[in-house]
Design a protein around this motif. Sequence first.
Motif, PDB file in Angstrom:
ATOM      1  N   ARG A  22     -20.238  12.199  -2.065  1.00 63.68           N
ATOM      2  CA  ARG A  22     -20.971  13.119  -1.193  1.00 63.68           C
ATOM      3  C   ARG A  22     -20.551  14.530  -1.481  1.00 63.68           C
ATOM      4  NH1 ARG A  22     -21.794  11.565   4.819  1.00 63.68           N
ATOM      5  NH2 ARG A  22     -22.643   9.497   4.641  1.00 63.68           N
ATOM      6  N   ASP A  23     -21.408  15.439  -1.176  1.00 64.01           N
ATOM      7  CA  ASP A  23     -21.041  16.842  -1.323  1.00 64.01           C
ATOM      8  C   ASP A  23     -20.374  17.277  -0.039  1.00 64.01           C
ATOM      9  OD1 ASP A  23     -22.757  20.017  -1.623  1.00 64.01           O
ATOM     10  OD2 ASP A  23     -20.759  19.416  -2.207  1.00 64.01           O
ATOM     11  N   GLY A  24     -19.091  17.001   0.047  1.00 64.91           N
ATOM     12  CA  GLY A  24     -18.341  17.396   1.241  1.00 64.91           C
ATOM     13  C   GLY A  24     -18.378  16.347   2.279  1.00 64.91           C
ATOM     14  N   ALA A  25     -18.125  16.757   3.531  1.00 67.02           N
ATOM     15  CA  ALA A  25     -18.001  15.804   4.630  1.00 67.02           C
ATOM     16  C   ALA A  25     -19.346  15.267   5.048  1.00 67.02           C
ATOM     17  CB  ALA A  25     -17.343  16.465   5.794  1.00 67.02           C
TER      18      ALA A  25
ATOM     19  N   ILE B  54     -13.036   8.782   1.240  1.00 61.11           N
ATOM     20  CA  ILE B  54     -13.887   8.798   2.431  1.00 61.11           C
ATOM     21  C   ILE B  54     -14.541  10.167   2.593  1.00 61.11           C
ATOM     22  CG2 ILE B  54     -13.801   8.797   4.972  1.00 61.11           C
ATOM     23  CD1 ILE B  54     -11.615   6.614   4.704  1.00 61.11           C
ATOM     24  N   LEU B  55     -13.748  11.208   2.405  1.00 63.21           N
ATOM     25  CA  LEU B  55     -14.250  12.552   2.678  1.00 63.21           C
ATOM     26  C   LEU B  55     -15.008  13.176   1.513  1.00 63.21           C
ATOM     27  CD1 LEU B  55     -11.205  13.996   4.630  1.00 63.21           C
ATOM     28  CD2 LEU B  55     -13.404  13.362   5.563  1.00 63.21           C
ATOM     29  N   ASN B  56     -14.690  12.761   0.316  1.00 67.40           N
ATOM     30  CA  ASN B  56     -15.323  13.412  -0.844  1.00 67.40           C
ATOM     31  C   ASN B  56     -16.116  12.482  -1.739  1.00 67.40           C
ATOM     32  OD1 ASN B  56     -13.972  16.100  -0.475  1.00 67.40           O
ATOM     33  ND2 ASN B  56     -12.169  14.816  -0.738  1.00 67.40           N
TER      34      ASN B  56
ATOM     35  N   VAL C  64       0.876  -1.177   0.000  1.00 69.16           N
ATOM     36  CA  VAL C  64       0.000   0.000   0.000  1.00 69.16           C
ATOM     37  C   VAL C  64       0.916   1.230   0.000  1.00 69.16           C
ATOM     38  CG1 VAL C  64      -1.734   1.284   1.299  1.00 69.16           C
ATOM     39  CG2 VAL C  64      -1.796  -1.213   1.263  1.00 69.16           C
TER      40      VAL C  64
ATOM     41  N   ARG D 274       1.817   5.382  -0.081  1.00 66.72           N
ATOM     42  CA  ARG D 274       1.287   6.562   0.618  1.00 66.72           C
ATOM     43  C   ARG D 274       0.200   7.226  -0.223  1.00 66.72           C
ATOM     44  NH1 ARG D 274       4.652   8.709   4.685  1.00 66.72           N
ATOM     45  NH2 ARG D 274       6.391   7.361   5.144  1.00 66.72           N
ATOM     46  N   GLU D 275       0.377   7.156  -1.539  1.00 65.85           N
ATOM     47  CA  GLU D 275      -0.625   7.740  -2.450  1.00 65.85           C
ATOM     48  C   GLU D 275      -1.954   6.986  -2.332  1.00 65.85           C
ATOM     49  OE1 GLU D 275       2.500   7.077  -3.307  1.00 65.85           O
ATOM     50  OE2 GLU D 275       3.258   9.086  -3.743  1.00 65.85           O
TER      51      GLU D 275
ATOM     52  N   THR E 272      -7.527   6.863  -0.406  1.00 69.83           N
ATOM     53  CA  THR E 272      -8.550   6.306   0.480  1.00 69.83           C
ATOM     54  C   THR E 272      -9.183   7.423   1.310  1.00 69.83           C
ATOM     55  OG1 THR E 272      -7.235   4.296   0.633  1.00 69.83           O
ATOM     56  CG2 THR E 272      -8.954   4.567   2.279  1.00 69.83           C
ATOM     57  N   LEU E 273      -8.332   8.293   1.845  1.00 63.49           N
ATOM     58  CA  LEU E 273      -8.847   9.381   2.681  1.00 63.49           C
ATOM     59  C   LEU E 273      -9.726  10.334   1.870  1.00 63.49           C
ATOM     60  CD1 LEU E 273      -8.879  10.839   5.416  1.00 63.49           C
ATOM     61  CD2 LEU E 273      -6.814  12.038   4.724  1.00 63.49           C
ATOM     62  N   TYR E 274      -9.262  10.692   0.678  1.00 62.16           N
ATOM     63  CA  TYR E 274     -10.057  11.592  -0.172  1.00 62.16           C
ATOM     64  C   TYR E 274     -11.397  10.947  -0.542  1.00 62.16           C
ATOM     65  CZ  TYR E 274      -6.343  15.035  -0.778  1.00 62.16           C
ATOM     66  OH  TYR E 274      -5.418  16.013  -0.559  1.00 62.16           O
TER      67      TYR E 274
ATOM     68  N   THR F  78      -3.058   5.555   0.347  1.00 60.54           N
ATOM     69  CA  THR F  78      -3.651   5.994   1.619  1.00 60.54           C
ATOM     70  C   THR F  78      -4.332   7.357   1.435  1.00 60.54           C
ATOM     71  OG1 THR F  78      -1.791   4.907   2.675  1.00 60.54           O
ATOM     72  CG2 THR F  78      -3.173   6.261   4.086  1.00 60.54           C
ATOM     73  N   ASP F  79      -3.663   8.240   0.694  1.00 56.54           N
ATOM     74  CA  ASP F  79      -4.243   9.556   0.418  1.00 56.54           C
ATOM     75  C   ASP F  79      -5.552   9.419  -0.350  1.00 56.54           C
ATOM     76  OD1 ASP F  79      -2.860  11.531   1.609  1.00 56.54           O
ATOM     77  OD2 ASP F  79      -1.990  12.385  -0.211  1.00 56.54           O
TER      78      ASP F  79
END
Lengths: 49, 311
Positions: free
Chosen positions: A46-49, A41-43, A29, A31-32, A37-39, A34-35
């Motif tokens: 959905r429209d934002g968080a 999750i947050l974006n 896995v 680092r990119e 995955t995070l993006y 992981t990034d």
Amino acid sequence: MVTYVCLAIVFLFVMIKVITFQVHRRKTVSREDTDRTLYNILNGGRDGA
Amino acid sequence: MSSTKKVVSIRPFYRTTYAYQKLHICKRCGQYTCLWEDQCTSCGRSTLVTVEEKASSRVKRRMVRDAFFVLLIGAAATYFGETLDQSMIAATVTLLLFGGLIFLQQRSFQIEQRREMRQLLRLDEEIIRQGINRNWALVAEARKEDEALAYEMLREIGSLIYNDRIRLQQIALLQSFVLRSDMDLQLKPLLLQNFERLLAEYIGEIARLKPELIREDAIRYIATYEVHILQLHNGIQILTAVAAAAVRKSKYIELFPSLITRYARFMPKDRFMRLYHTIERYPTKARGGLAESVGRVYNEKYRDQYADVHG
């Protein structure tokens, strides 16, 4: 007899760890990832968080 | 309009190589935050760590547990040996396997840590969203007392969430400040899909203060909404400032010849002369009648002055 059973358990356990490590090393896995995955999750979807 | 703007000082934006490095988690309550608090806003304890640290500690704990398991079973094998030789063999094999496991753990730590980190993020999906929403709610409170702080908080949240509402809030706050060239300003993360007067005005200000931030996407935004911008009271100034900022790179001259053609006449002399010399040096970059238009403006406005100086 108990000694051999215990040693077999330890041996198998370490072998499983070796195989797991080899599998994980092949599917590293980054680092990119992981990034991303995070993006996602947050974006993602959905429209934002 | 400008008299109502506030003089503020904005702290430089702390840039991380990866976005997840912004994220912190409370070791106690598991709450996430992307702000720079010392204490967790949920439980009030100073137990915030980065996601990387949290993943490392989980991997370490698991590795210690594995090593302990091998030692325990190995000790049992040694203890239950029927002869001294058997016990000695069991102890030797256990130590060899234990050494092998430790070697393996050291080699695999980084790989396991990254895996764990992704796993952690996936498992805590909802908690992460809640944490960031909590951060966002804090902005509303901060805004009442300190608008610069509210902007800094939004900037942090905006580095993780791509959301036009956050961008608009940031732009609105920035447009209520007196902007200076020494401020750590951003443009690319604030660009919106649709036309927004505040953003157009902000781009115009950036073009004057920090032309190096005017890149292809910002020029494209201005070019797309040129008609809307012209309806603003300072529309021509915004478009001219952006066109003037665009001439610093021959690539932009080639990409946006019509925008530059229309506003070349209004550019400051130094910007215009730069455009003129760039076209002179790279005539192929001037498409769509740009060279003719620039030549005409040069003849009308600067030729005589230039001839006087060099005559």
